[in-house]
Design a protein around this motif. Structure first.
Motif, PDB file in Angstrom:
ATOM      1  N   ALA A   9       0.825  -1.209   0.000  1.00  0.00           N
ATOM      2  CA  ALA A   9       0.000   0.000   0.000  1.00  0.00           C
ATOM      3  C   ALA A   9       0.864   1.265   0.000  1.00  0.00           C
ATOM      4  O   ALA A   9       0.541   2.247  -0.660  1.00  0.00           O
ATOM      5  N   GLU A  10       1.955   1.226   0.732  1.00  0.00           N
ATOM      6  CA  GLU A  10       2.849   2.381   0.804  1.00  0.00           C
ATOM      7  C   GLU A  10       4.110   2.090   0.008  1.00  0.00           C
ATOM      8  O   GLU A  10       5.036   1.443   0.490  1.00  0.00           O
ATOM      9  N   ASN A  12       6.820   3.875  -1.046  1.00  0.00           N
ATOM     10  CA  ASN A  12       7.514   5.152  -0.882  1.00  0.00           C
ATOM     11  C   ASN A  12       8.907   4.950  -0.292  1.00  0.00           C
ATOM     12  O   ASN A  12       9.328   3.833  -0.042  1.00  0.00           O
ATOM     13  N   TYR A  14      10.100   5.373   2.558  1.00  0.00           N
ATOM     14  CA  TYR A  14      10.211   4.800   3.900  1.00  0.00           C
ATOM     15  C   TYR A  14      10.319   3.278   3.885  1.00  0.00           C
ATOM     16  O   TYR A  14      10.889   2.691   4.794  1.00  0.00           O
ATOM     17  N   VAL A  45      -1.834  -0.114  -3.927  1.00  0.00           N
ATOM     18  CA  VAL A  45      -0.990   1.053  -3.665  1.00  0.00           C
ATOM     19  C   VAL A  45      -1.869   2.278  -3.408  1.00  0.00           C
ATOM     20  O   VAL A  45      -2.659   2.676  -4.266  1.00  0.00           O
ATOM     21  N   SER A  46      -1.726   2.845  -2.219  1.00  0.00           N
ATOM     22  CA  SER A  46      -2.491   4.048  -1.887  1.00  0.00           C
ATOM     23  C   SER A  46      -1.589   5.276  -1.753  1.00  0.00           C
ATOM     24  O   SER A  46      -2.061   6.407  -1.809  1.00  0.00           O
ATOM     25  N   GLU A  47      -0.303   5.019  -1.576  1.00  0.00           N
ATOM     26  CA  GLU A  47       0.669   6.106  -1.462  1.00  0.00           C
ATOM     27  C   GLU A  47       1.912   5.711  -2.245  1.00  0.00           C
ATOM     28  O   GLU A  47       2.472   4.637  -2.041  1.00  0.00           O
ATOM     29  N   VAL A  48       2.336   6.601  -3.130  1.00  0.00           N
ATOM     30  CA  VAL A  48       3.505   6.303  -3.962  1.00  0.00           C
ATOM     31  C   VAL A  48       4.304   7.582  -4.169  1.00  0.00           C
ATOM     32  O   VAL A  48       3.730   8.664  -4.286  1.00  0.00           O
ATOM     33  N   ASP A  49       5.608   7.440  -4.166  1.00  0.00           N
ATOM     34  CA  ASP A  49       6.470   8.583  -4.447  1.00  0.00           C
ATOM     35  C   ASP A  49       7.524   8.173  -5.469  1.00  0.00           C
ATOM     36  O   ASP A  49       7.522   7.045  -5.973  1.00  0.00           O
ATOM     37  N   GLY A  52       9.452   4.900  -4.869  1.00  0.00           N
ATOM     38  CA  GLY A  52       8.711   3.690  -5.196  1.00  0.00           C
ATOM     39  C   GLY A  52       8.709   3.406  -6.687  1.00  0.00           C
ATOM     40  O   GLY A  52       8.925   2.268  -7.121  1.00  0.00           O
TER      41      GLY A  52
END
Length: 102
Positions: A9-10, A12, A14, A45-49, A52
């Motif tokens: 899901a994240e 990114n 982190y 995936v709900s958060e991507v940067d 990622g």
């Protein structure tokens, strides 16, 4: 086709190191099984940067053939924003199970 890799899901910075290690281990396993085209899902995936997406760009540059089979709206938007729309090929995305078509 074999099993697919489910991105977390994240996606990114982190978790980039852990995701990279897990992804590389999965790629090695699939390659050892003789898989010639790997399937990756970004449906959760709900958060991507950028970090990622850089993991997948590195996979693309490694010569390992892969395709995206599902994508969340957040992942689709991130790909469009950064110019990675080639990953969003509607021939492969599964829109019947919640994957977002381009």
């Amino acid at each position: 086709m074999g099993e697919r890799f489910e991105l977390p899901a994240e996606l990114n910075i982190y978790g980039a190191l852990e995701i990279r290690d897990t992804l590389l281990a999965w790629v090695a396993e699939q390659t050892a099984k003789g898989r010639d085209l790997l399937s990756i899902s970004a449906r959760d995936v709900s958060e991507v940067d950028g970090s990622g997406l850089q993991l997948l760009a590195a996979l693309s540059n490694s010569g390992t053939p892969w395709r995206l089979v599902e994508a969340s709206p957040a992942f689709v938007q991130a790909c469009r924003t950064i110019g990675l729309v080639d990953w969003l090929d509607s021939r492969y995305l599964n829109t019947e199970t919640g994957g977002a078509a381009p």
